[in-house]
Design an enzyme around this catalytic site. Sequence first.
Site, mmCIF file in Angstrom:
data_model
loop_
_atom_site.group_PDB
_atom_site.id
_atom_site.type_symbol
_atom_site.label_atom_id
_atom_site.label_comp_id
_atom_site.label_asym_id
_atom_site.label_seq_id
_atom_site.Cartn_x
_atom_site.Cartn_y
_atom_site.Cartn_z
ATOM 1 N N LYS A 127 2.138 7.568 0.125
ATOM 2 C CA LYS A 127 1.935 6.129 -0.085
ATOM 3 C C LYS A 127 2.848 5.382 0.862
ATOM 4 C CE LYS A 127 -0.345 3.228 -2.767
ATOM 5 N NZ LYS A 127 -1.657 3.343 -3.406
ATOM 6 N N ASP A 167 -4.443 -0.837 -0.206
ATOM 7 C CA ASP A 167 -3.966 -0.999 -1.587
ATOM 8 C C ASP A 167 -3.757 -2.506 -1.752
ATOM 9 O OD1 ASP A 167 -2.811 0.696 -4.010
ATOM 10 O OD2 ASP A 167 -1.383 -0.913 -3.721
#
Length: 446
Positions: A127, A167
């Site tokens: 991430k 995201d």
Amino acid sequence: MIDERLQAIFDEIIRMNPGEPEFHQATREVVESLAPVVVKHPEYLESKVIQRIAEPERQIIFRVPWTDDQGNVHINRGFRVEFNSALGPYKGGLRFHPSVNLGIIKFLGFEQIFKNALTGMPIGGGKGGSDFDPKGRSDGEIMRFCQSFMTELYRHLGEYTDVPAGDIGVGGREIGFMFGQYKRITNRYESGVLTGKGVAWGGSLVRTEATGYGAVFFAEQMLKARGQTLDGKRCVVSGSGNVAIYAIEKLQQLGATVIACSDSNGVIHDDKGIDLDLLKQVKEAERARLTVYAERRSSARHIVQGNIWSIPCDLAFPCATQNELLKNDALALVKNGCIAVSEGANMPSAAEAVKVFLEAGVSYGLGKAANAGGVATSALEMQQNASRDFWTFEHAEERLKGIMIGIHDLCLETADEFGSPGNYVVGANIAGFEKVARAMLAFGVI
Ligand code: NAP
């Protein structure tokens, strides 16, 4: 109660990662779920595989300087946590939001490992993101920020190494700017290096819709297990971004009515059902606030800083951000007759809220299972890029649906096998962990 040996492992994780409450929350949930696994498989303890999974393989932190439209210089911080590559290249989104810090990226990366394993696709977990706030910024400012971000990040990426996606705060526009800069620096049209690309330049149909659609497919399966369907159900969906919008779209297609959504300023309560075309116009085309939606729709009420979870509903879809649903919110949902929760967001329910759902017999689909449709479809995008293929919408959606049914069933079967029937938390954590742990054991101590 957590097993003594697992408690010691968790204490060590806290000691090694001070000041990262979200990361502690995410690791605690997984470690707690593993109690019945280590009884059956003591080799996981002997090989210290839990401690190894909790330690990222690599963490990159970098300076992102950029210039605004007035010529002022700004400095933001960029992150990429390459958490685990046991099952494939690191895969996970980039988040641009002022709340981003290392602990947030680590919790998201940690969740991503198990989520990606559950999809059955060959992808590891990672991430990244930045504390950059895109709100109110012009297209030119967003472009310059994305280019600066990629000017450092590109050296860490590659279709066999690390493949980011979007995201919060990172959608098709931002992926376009970053892909353009990657291509320019490397002189390679390496489609498989980013997912969430535009369909005209290597993207996959259904990727935009996938996380929201997937969370609804997961809810559909949870209801099926209770002998029910989505038809006629009244739903609330928090957020009004990518995940929320496409959760609303699929719910409406399957006969449910969505009566509320939100953003960080307030809640829209629309008893007639959310007008999806208007919501898309306001949020996707105009990038405006929900107050604009309320101004144009007479049946809608805008509640400033309202609490969406106090609105009576049959089903709840948290699709905004972490810890947006607390214990009292869960108690209110249960009291008002909510029977299922399917999480489009990552870790939106606080640990005490999850406990309330499980004790009340609510079907609770945790994010790492229920929102895995996004990353699964990213893996389908990589598959199309690798084979220079382009699938129809129907084919890609069919694949997504099959994957979500597979995840649902795997969670239920695993929960059953380990003595917690109907508990998707236990099922998802154990099933995801075992896939990763088995691969790690095969690779030796690395
Ligand atoms: P997005 O398009 O940027 O939308 C985020 C939405 O959540 C916006 O409505 C935003 O409201 C709201 N929000 C964000 N931070 C908030 C905060 N601190 N407090 C209250 N509201 C907040 O992002 P997204 O892609 O839909 O992501 C939403 C969630 O889904 C995140 O948890 C993300 O990690 C998760 N997720 C996304 C994907 C994906 O494919 N995109 C996949 C798996 C999981 P404002 O506009 O007012 O900020």
